[in-house]
Design a protein around this motif. Sequence first.
Motif, PDB file in Angstrom:
ATOM      1  N   LYS A   1       0.836  -1.213   0.000  1.00  0.00           N
ATOM      2  CA  LYS A   1       0.000   0.000   0.000  1.00  0.00           C
ATOM      3  C   LYS A   1       0.872   1.265   0.000  1.00  0.00           C
ATOM      4  O   LYS A   1       0.712   2.140  -0.858  1.00  0.00           O
ATOM      5  CB  LYS A   1      -0.926   0.012   1.230  1.00  0.00           C
ATOM      6  N   THR A   2       1.771   1.341   0.963  1.00  0.00           N
ATOM      7  CA  THR A   2       2.633   2.527   1.074  1.00  0.00           C
ATOM      8  C   THR A   2       3.600   2.613  -0.098  1.00  0.00           C
ATOM      9  O   THR A   2       3.894   3.705  -0.591  1.00  0.00           O
ATOM     10  CB  THR A   2       3.410   2.502   2.407  1.00  0.00           C
TER      11      THR A   2
ATOM     12  N   ALA B   1       1.986   4.187  -3.073  1.00  0.00           N
ATOM     13  CA  ALA B   1       1.897   5.644  -2.894  1.00  0.00           C
ATOM     14  C   ALA B   1       3.257   6.301  -3.085  1.00  0.00           C
ATOM     15  O   ALA B   1       3.379   7.352  -3.720  1.00  0.00           O
ATOM     16  CB  ALA B   1       1.344   5.957  -1.510  1.00  0.00           C
ATOM     17  N   ARG B   2       4.293   5.680  -2.533  1.00  0.00           N
ATOM     18  CA  ARG B   2       5.645   6.247  -2.621  1.00  0.00           C
ATOM     19  C   ARG B   2       6.119   6.309  -4.069  1.00  0.00           C
ATOM     20  O   ARG B   2       6.703   7.300  -4.516  1.00  0.00           O
ATOM     21  CB  ARG B   2       6.600   5.397  -1.788  1.00  0.00           C
TER      22      ARG B   2
ATOM     23  N   ALA C   1       4.400   8.967  -6.136  1.00  0.00           N
ATOM     24  CA  ALA C   1       4.968  10.298  -5.939  1.00  0.00           C
ATOM     25  C   ALA C   1       6.095  10.566  -6.919  1.00  0.00           C
ATOM     26  O   ALA C   1       6.278  11.684  -7.396  1.00  0.00           O
ATOM     27  CB  ALA C   1       5.483  10.419  -4.502  1.00  0.00           C
TER      28      ALA C   1
ATOM     29  N   PHE D   1       3.141  15.997  -3.500  1.00  0.00           N
ATOM     30  CA  PHE D   1       2.695  14.741  -2.891  1.00  0.00           C
ATOM     31  C   PHE D   1       3.235  14.668  -1.467  1.00  0.00           C
ATOM     32  O   PHE D   1       4.420  14.901  -1.230  1.00  0.00           O
ATOM     33  CB  PHE D   1       3.235  13.557  -3.710  1.00  0.00           C
TER      34      PHE D   1
ATOM     35  N   LYS E   1       2.861  12.217   2.323  1.00  0.00           N
ATOM     36  CA  LYS E   1       2.312  11.059   3.036  1.00  0.00           C
ATOM     37  C   LYS E   1       2.182  11.438   4.501  1.00  0.00           C
ATOM     38  O   LYS E   1       3.124  11.952   5.107  1.00  0.00           O
ATOM     39  CB  LYS E   1       3.242   9.856   2.879  1.00  0.00           C
TER      40      LYS E   1
ATOM     41  N   GLU F   1       0.334  10.181   8.449  1.00  0.00           N
ATOM     42  CA  GLU F   1      -0.238   9.067   9.199  1.00  0.00           C
ATOM     43  C   GLU F   1      -1.398   9.590  10.021  1.00  0.00           C
ATOM     44  O   GLU F   1      -1.231  10.509  10.836  1.00  0.00           O
ATOM     45  CB  GLU F   1       0.827   8.436  10.106  1.00  0.00           C
TER      46      GLU F   1
ATOM     47  N   PHE G   1      -1.575  11.282   0.713  1.00  0.00           N
ATOM     48  CA  PHE G   1      -1.727   9.864   1.064  1.00  0.00           C
ATOM     49  C   PHE G   1      -1.864   9.761   2.585  1.00  0.00           C
ATOM     50  O   PHE G   1      -0.953  10.121   3.328  1.00  0.00           O
ATOM     51  CB  PHE G   1      -0.514   9.067   0.582  1.00  0.00           C
TER      52      PHE G   1
ATOM     53  N   ASP H   1      -2.072   7.415   5.534  1.00  0.00           N
ATOM     54  CA  ASP H   1      -1.808   6.036   5.950  1.00  0.00           C
ATOM     55  C   ASP H   1      -2.405   5.780   7.334  1.00  0.00           C
ATOM     56  O   ASP H   1      -2.676   6.716   8.087  1.00  0.00           O
ATOM     57  CB  ASP H   1      -0.301   5.795   5.966  1.00  0.00           C
TER      58      ASP H   1
ATOM     59  N   SER I   1      -6.218   6.945   0.862  1.00  0.00           N
ATOM     60  CA  SER I   1      -6.018   6.485   2.236  1.00  0.00           C
ATOM     61  C   SER I   1      -5.774   4.985   2.230  1.00  0.00           C
ATOM     62  O   SER I   1      -6.121   4.280   1.283  1.00  0.00           O
ATOM     63  CB  SER I   1      -7.231   6.833   3.102  1.00  0.00           C
TER      64      SER I   1
END
Length: 460
Positions: A67-68, A71-72, A75, A82, A84, A86, A268, A270, A321
């Motif tokens: 998932k992360t 997103a990474r 970017a 962008f 991220k 939490e 994003f 998380d 998310s």
Amino acid sequence: MLDNNKYYTPKEIVAELDKYIIGQNEAKRNVAIALRNRWRRMNSKPEIQKEIMPNNILMIGATGVGKTEIARRLANIADAPFIKVEASKFTEVGYVGRDVESMVRDLSEQSVQMVKTQKKKEVNEKAEQIVEDLLLNALIPPLKSSNTSNSGNNVGFQSSDQELNEKTRERFREKIKNKELEDRKIEIVVDNNSNPGVGLVGGGVDEVSMMNIQEMISGMMPKKQKKRKVTISEARKILMEQESAKLIDMDEVKEEAVFKCENAGIIFIDEIDKIAVGSGGGKGPDVSREGVQRDLLPIVEGSAVNTKYGVIKTDHILFISAGAFHVSKPSDLIPELQGRFPIRVELDSLTKQDFFNILKTPKNALTKQYSALFEAESVSLEFQEDALEEIAEIAFTINSEIENIGARRLHTVMSKLLNDFLFDVPDVITPNSRLSVTKEMVHERLSGLVANKDYSQYIL
């Protein structure tokens, strides 16, 4: 405006993600469509642009399934601001901690830095010429011309000195261009940014107001300069940063950055499952987690947030998310917030074959990372095919029988397998050696890890 040439097609986006992430095709397709839709909206008819809202995405899946990482990597692909964040780091308004609006302020900061970097590239050639002159002046200062009319002999002597100085300067200019004098120390004048902070007393001043007041006071104070003795190599970097900053128009930067932030920004979020009521664990009251959700709602829905660069409207920012939802469920989020993430993607758990592919295929595969570490010591590291299959088998088995931490398990297994060798290089395993990882070696070194899996549940 958004640069059309920098926007990938959905297939190209998926192809880029495939270089680093194994499987999870549905998630890749959805983020690819969402990313391409930013370009589509900006190229649609002006009267409909404001009405086209982004389809925010909720990614659901166990830890370590990608998932992360999706997103990474997104970017890197997107030519867009962008960030991220939490969700578990936020607190409800009124509590000590970060408020949810701070993520929009962080996004605006990221956008400004992006645009500033781009503008600096545009003035790079001009800045280089200025820096070259400054370096040359520091090395060989030009002779000051004299307007005093003296005897003919004196004038001739000054003209000769001037000519000699010019020839010397040209010779050193070539040396500077060819970077032949990088280690020589020179004295340069630099801006001193370490102005003492101004204490502001009084309540009711929010974060943005505080930043604006400090910036205003800083702008009113005269800029201090100081002399520093550094190498030409260091001076080049310092002066390039200083001179390129002078050449760009910050008002233009801010205007473009706000546009990019509002129309192409991606946030994003998380660990969104950690603020769902029912995530349990007895840590923190449910009302606080609901409060964070209520604070998130207007941001995701579309609101205006004050930042030091101006008001940012969040209507067209894309929100992605993600959460493992081990304890809670997506339905534990408040209904209004659920409705703001209409696209739900469930990521698959990793299979044994996935582990094998993760070790072998991606551009940043662990095997390639370890090979690079050994290569730095002039030691060749190779993995046999059946050795990779055995590593994948062990990682999959431990995940199945203890706790599923996804691809992160491979880091544990590879570390256990190769740490002894890393310790022995270069003292025992000398440079120009060749190290081959076989199935037998994997079985021998990791059998204890598998045998002790029943005890690992008792280790805190």
